[in-house]
Design a protein around this motif. Sequence first.
Motif, short mmCIF file in Angstrom:
data_model
loop_
_atom_site.label_atom_id
_atom_site.label_comp_id
_atom_site.label_asym_id
_atom_site.label_seq_id
_atom_site.Cartn_x
_atom_site.Cartn_y
_atom_site.Cartn_z
N ASP A 99 4.89 3.98 -5.24
CA ASP A 99 5.71 5.39 -5.96
C ASP A 99 5.63 5.42 -4.17
O ASP A 99 4.25 5.63 -3.29
CB ASP A 99 4.60 6.40 -6.28
CG ASP A 99 4.68 7.55 -6.82
OD1 ASP A 99 5.33 8.15 -7.12
OD2 ASP A 99 3.73 8.37 -5.78
N SER A 100 6.41 6.69 -4.39
CA SER A 100 7.14 6.63 -2.77
C SER A 100 6.20 8.21 -2.48
O SER A 100 5.71 8.03 -1.08
CB SER A 100 8.54 8.40 -2.90
OG SER A 100 8.39 9.07 -3.79
N ALA A 101 5.73 9.12 -2.82
CA ALA A 101 3.88 9.66 -2.25
C ALA A 101 3.22 9.49 -2.11
O ALA A 101 1.97 8.92 -1.34
CB ALA A 101 4.44 10.63 -3.30
N THR A 102 2.49 7.72 -3.00
CA THR A 102 1.90 7.54 -2.91
C THR A 102 1.38 6.40 -1.12
O THR A 102 1.02 6.30 -0.41
CB THR A 102 1.10 6.47 -3.79
OG1 THR A 102 1.07 7.61 -5.22
CG2 THR A 102 0.08 5.85 -3.92
N ALA A 103 2.66 6.32 -1.11
CA ALA A 103 3.11 5.00 0.04
C ALA A 103 3.12 5.77 1.20
O ALA A 103 3.08 5.27 2.44
CB ALA A 103 4.81 4.17 -0.93
N ALA A 104 3.21 7.18 0.78
CA ALA A 104 3.30 7.81 1.83
C ALA A 104 1.68 8.33 2.99
O ALA A 104 1.89 8.77 4.04
CB ALA A 104 4.62 8.56 2.27
#
Length: 244
Positions: A225-230
């Motif tokens: 997930d883009s938010a989690t990955a960041a």
Amino acid sequence: MFALTTAFVAAFLASNAAAHGGVNRYIIDGELYEGWAPFSGGADQETIGRPYSSYNPIMDAADATIHCNDDGSASANQLTATVAAGAEITAQWDQWTHREGPVMVYMADCGGDCSAVDSSTLEWFKIDEAGLLSGTVGDGEWGNGVVVDTLEWTSTIPESLAPGNYLIRHELLALHQSNTPQFYPECAQLEVTGSGSAKPSGDALVSFPGGYSMSDPGVTIDIYDSATAAETTYQAPGPAVWSG
């Protein structure tokens, strides 16, 4: 048709086993101790490792076998290794391929002869963990990555720990599948020596099952997930590390 099906199943099982792993041996004070060999039969094995049946993951934090990946019992020829409080213990794997996720190491006081104890009844305290070491959740270095690169993990038995008989539990939590955690716990029997008197209590102790929930942020997580990955932090499940 049957021959083809059998060959396919064998290949499928082999490929899945190759992708997974379990603790195969331990090094304590320079001495090598064999761990359990899950594909070599059980009746005649003499190891400090508790029995476990396969390299397959446990997929549910509430699974009845999540304590030691077994029914809770010792083997017929169970051995116990002696280790001094303050000494190092190194677990070794023959194979491990999942870089994403934490390494966690627990111990539990058997209150007597560990071979007579059901590991599902014990209370566990965490002595070591390594989650996200650097970088981001989606593209960082993890504790599991160290195991991939070295096929071993070294921890220190807390120096102030009271002597006695303990189980040690090494657990790799693989997070490479979105929202589908894979738990890989294995246990071994230790006799801790020394002059310490400390014993964990209260929030430092958890039971397995019970120590984790599928709703824990470090358990069910989508690292893609883009938010989690960041994100640059990760909270490993379970209690804080107890250092004594």
